[in-house]
Design a protein around this motif. Sequence first.
Motif, PDB file in Angstrom:
ATOM      1  N   ASP A   1      23.379   6.838 -22.000  1.00 30.91           N
ATOM      2  CA  ASP A   1      24.544   6.144 -21.464  1.00 30.91           C
ATOM      3  C   ASP A   1      24.323   5.712 -20.024  1.00 30.91           C
ATOM      4  O   ASP A   1      24.878   4.696 -19.583  1.00 30.91           O
TER       5      ASP A   1
ATOM      6  N   ASP B   1      26.201  -2.815 -24.711  1.00 27.38           N
ATOM      7  CA  ASP B   1      26.505  -1.472 -24.232  1.00 27.38           C
ATOM      8  C   ASP B   1      27.901  -1.475 -23.634  1.00 27.38           C
ATOM      9  O   ASP B   1      28.494  -2.537 -23.379  1.00 27.38           O
TER      10      ASP B   1
ATOM     11  N   SER C   1      25.153   1.500 -27.319  1.00 26.39           N
ATOM     12  CA  SER C   1      26.283   2.272 -26.822  1.00 26.39           C
ATOM     13  C   SER C   1      26.326   3.656 -27.458  1.00 26.39           C
ATOM     14  O   SER C   1      25.781   3.883 -28.537  1.00 26.39           O
ATOM     15  N   ASN C   2      26.993   4.576 -26.788  1.00 26.82           N
ATOM     16  CA  ASN C   2      27.142   5.924 -27.331  1.00 26.82           C
ATOM     17  C   ASN C   2      27.945   5.940 -28.615  1.00 26.82           C
ATOM     18  O   ASN C   2      27.652   6.713 -29.533  1.00 26.82           O
TER      19      ASN C   2
END
Length: 714
Positions: A350, A379, A434-435
């Motif tokens: 991240d 992201d 992205s997480n």
Amino acid sequence: MRLMIPVLVAAGVGAALVANRRVAPMTACDQVPAGRLAPSRDLYCVELVPAPGLEGVEGRVALTFEESPFTHAVTADGRTRYRASFILSDLPNPESLGPYSRYVAWVATPVLHPIRRLGEVTNGTVTLGPVEFDKFVLLITAEPDDSTVERQGRLVLRGQSASTRMTPPDILEFSLGAGGMAWGDDGGPPSRDAWPLPPMPRGVAMLPAMREFRPRVSPWLPESGPDVPPVRPQTVHTLQDGDTLMLEAGPVSRVLRGRTVTMLGFNGQHPGPLLDVPQAATVHIDFRNNTTWPTTVHWHGIRLDNRFDGVPGVTQAPVPPGGRFLYSVFFKDAGIYWYHPHQREDVQQDLGLYGNMLVRSSMPHYYGPAHREALLVLDDLLLGPEGLVPFGFESASHTLMGRFGNVFLVNGEPDYSLEVGRGEVVRFFLTNVSNTRTFNLSFPGARMKVLGSDVGRFEREAWVESVIIAPAERYVIHARFDTPGAIPIVNQVQAIDHLNGTFVPQVDTLGTVQVSATAVGEDLASSFGRLREHRRVGATVDSLRRMADGPPDHRLVLTMETEDLPFIMDRLMRLDSAYFHPVEWSGTMPMMNWSTSPEQVHWIMRDPDTGLENMAIDWRFQVGDVVKVRLANERTVLHGMQHPIHLHGQRFLVLSLNGVPNGNLVWKDTVLLPVGTTADILVEMSNPGRWVIHCHIAEHLESGMHMVFTVDEP
């Protein structure tokens, strides 16, 4: 080649299936016999209620997603697109009800406006669509003739979608403040003031009690200071077989939305260096860890030597701060891939540790004509008034849903831009790093077609309104820009306001494509307008598709358990559990989500045949096995979530979703599994070693959702 066909399931049925028996597709409305797995009846089956005087009539509607290159189907603005299979019995002759000659199905919003005709229905099964309302009711009426375009006849059956059950909590719960409902002093964070409250999404409220929640871990952010170098522009490294590249992970400083933040980068870059390599090359990466965390590098989607897969405790020891590791990466398959840490990736990834690998095919004209290529790394980042919202130090925060960001980044920048000529065809390589967030990406005003995904090309190209791309997935598309002016790159979704029980449209602009008035030199309209068929792909997967008629050999349940949650949090989620959206598109419960850690939320992969979970599961195969895996995402958990499931070291085909066969296959390494769905995947066990299967929502991985399987040499 030995065919084993294991299946990864997430629905929780335990009996073994009979081998070598052809299994018919199972819908959500079918009665499920012991040992069978099916989509969530609660989400994907609508029971129809007969009108007074017609009590003997029976009906159900099985909902499946519209045909799509993705494992979900939505409109460009984010509304789920269903096909509705009406399963009816004991309908009388319509003439017996009055001056009617047929039965017609309709779909409408709960207030019955607008209302749209779906088509005629009869006793038996009739499939109609699309259904595109967030909340909807389904009606069947008797009508006089086939020219009826507005409902006017007698109501016969009616039913409503699961989403219509969403309602606000009781007024008493709105008034609850702290009052002992938040974390107590025992097990609380070292300093409540050390955790700034996370920002709330636009137009969404939270109960007062939620403001008292704090994670049960210490907050952490990278140290800032004058010695932290500023972020550098991305570099491209064109590598050949045998080349070596030095790759260093370390801190960088940058300004985002007017705030100076310290992050991490590979070689000081966001994204990290692009590796442009030919198919079948092997390159060596001299990795150096200049961060304060132990770390590794995972080469996502690459079928490489197991020793270099970058999984701590499975393929290598973590590289300590100041340490080095030499990776040898063999690029077997053409396509777009990426690299990232596999140690506390909820923090390290991240903060910016990610980069792409573009593997050039040995086949000329692999993707068809385009004027140029552009890589878009998607992201999001969570920023508060003072900068980055801290991460959990001892363990992850945000473990309920995952860490959604509120600042969108394309190639590390919040305001990406690209200039093209009128009529230009651009080949975009899309990667979601992205997480948590699944994107619904589109270019309003430009036409798009999808060519490929994780590990190669589709059997056939397909027109799409938008691209649904989950964490770790990649897609290759062509977009043609015919209209001069600014074309936004947007993420359009329908988020859920859980407090008010409503859907909230969210439109976020990630960047802009500026189309000039000057036409591009070579007109590719003709080639762009054709959907190519990739016969080599079709020939390869056809034989495997025929081999996959039997039941799964292994099953994996994707589920969740919680403990010691605050009363108000547990209570509200149980109220909200009446409905889970197939995909949680946005973090509209930030305080509730942010305050959870692996102590309270345990995400689980469970083998229902053995009862083993996560790292206790021990599946063994041999090189050459072709393994059928059924993935099922359990609906009956406290808060259902989609799961992007990633298999290391192998490639697979998504054969079906919710029992509906996939007619356009592509090799994948990550599959998005919406809430309450089942998916059959066919894994080609081509690569020996110990490999990981896990959810690629980083916080779910940190909360336990991973397992290991072994592929032995024959």
